[in-house]
Design a protein around this motif. Structure first.
Motif: not given
Length: 136
Positions: A20-32, A75-80, A106-109, A111-117
């Motif tokens: 409900d809070q995603m709005g028009d956003n499509t790219i989500f990087a999960f840190y933990g 699309f579900h990514f895991d960069f571990y 998952e594990w976006p840290e 590929i941090e330099d490749l994450l879109p703004e």
């Protein structure tokens, strides 16, 4: 935005609140940290979006594609296991990310330099009592 999950029985409600809070956003990087619940939460979000496929972490495949209830791809990514950013580019990362489809990473840290703004950063923290706090 913050969402607290007191126990696993609340995850479906939390997933819907997230949607409900995603709005028009499509790219989500999960840190933990390992075991914080990134995959479990992404699975709950996908299920709330109508995915009926088996949803699991693409640790070795790097990316899994699911079909939402409306027919859209997720699309579900895991960069571990990524060692170099070039590995990510070689799988067609930019085609996925700029497709307009939902992307959960998952594990976006790694590929941090490749994450879109426009990437929405989502953190999942586990408290000592086992509750989870999701911030984005």
């Amino acid at each position: 935005m913050e969402i607290r999950i007191n126990n696993i029985d609340e995850i479906a409600i939390a997933a819907q609140e997230f949607i409900d809070q995603m709005g028009d956003n499509t790219i989500f990087a999960f840190y933990g940290k390992m075991g914080a619940g990134k995959t479990t939460f992404i699975k709950a979000v996908c299920e709330a979006l109508g995915v009926t496929d088996v949803i699991n972490s693409p640790t070795f495949a790097i990316v899994n594609e699911y079909e939402a209830g409306n027919g859209d791809s997720i699309f579900h990514f895991d960069f571990y296991r990524i060692k170099k950013e070039q590995e990510v580019l070689d799988i067609g990362y930019e085609d996925y990310v700029y497709s307009g489809c939902l992307c959960f990473m998952e594990w976006p840290e790694l590929i941090e330099d490749l994450l879109p703004e426009e990437t929405v950063k989502v953190t999942i923290e586990e408290a000592e009592d086992g509750t989870r706090l999701i911030r984005f």
